[in-house]
Write an enzyme that holds these catalytic residues in place. Structure first.
Site, PDB file in Angstrom:
ATOM      1  CG  ASP A   1      30.997 -92.045  72.779  1.00 44.98           C
ATOM      2  OD1 ASP A   1      32.091 -91.833  71.928  1.00 44.98           O
ATOM      3  OD2 ASP A   1      30.103 -92.985  72.001  1.00 44.98           O
TER       4      ASP A   1
ATOM      5  CG  ASP B   1      34.491 -93.382  68.457  1.00 41.47           C
ATOM      6  OD1 ASP B   1      34.419 -94.852  68.382  1.00 41.47           O
ATOM      7  OD2 ASP B   1      33.606 -92.914  68.557  1.00 41.47           O
TER       8      ASP B   1
END
Length: 162
Positions: free
Chosen positions: A122, A139
């Protein structure tokens, strides 16, 4: 044209969307990893958004991190189960092939991260007015895919297919 019948065209569209999202997401993540950035490195920062590399051991908001190694296998089982369901219920795939391909590509990319990097890579950190979870392109694509499905369901004249 390469794809002749309608069913093949639907699966082709699904797999193209899946591959595009998977390749783009992995390319972005490898840009961070191959440039030598480490967990916690802030690569770029503004007052609104920053690029901050982390390896998420859980799912959204680090939930289920306590499952450790089992999490990736549960996610694979979930993706396989949903794929089998779509295989058996072609009308759902027909109605949402691109959006579902995007969701699957993103899901597969995040699971792949768990095997290769030990956690999901991330890097997007929103911190304007409030601090949001750190997330990635996959995401975003999951959320966009879900939004496309909801948009399609609520605007569709034939409500018989989700």
């Amino acid at each position: 044209m390469l794809v002749k019948n309608s069913k093949s065209r639907i699966w082709f569209s699904f797999f193209i969307a899946l591959c595009v999202v998977l390749v783009i997401d992995q390319a972005i993540k490898w840009c961070f990893v191959l440039n030598g950035y480490k967990h916690g490195d802030r690569i770029y920062a503004t007052d609104v958004i920053s690029l901050l590399l982390v390896y998420n051991k859980g799912v959204a908001f680090s939930m289920f991190a306590f499952l450790q190694e089992w999490l990736k296998y549960l996610q694979i089982a979930l993706l396989a189960g949903i794929f089998f369901y779509l295989w058996k219920h072609g009308e759902i795939l027909r109605a949402h092939c691109i959006a579902l391909g995007m969701i699957f590509g993103a899901g597969i990319s995040n699971v792949l991260d768990r095997f290769v990097h030990g956690g999901v890579v991330d890097y997007i950190f929103w911190h304007y007015k409030f601090e949001f979870a750190i997330f990635n392109f996959a995401d975003v694509m999951i959320n966009v895919g879900v939004a496309f499905i909801l948009f399609n369901v609520f605007l569709r004249k034939d409500k018989s297919v989700l």
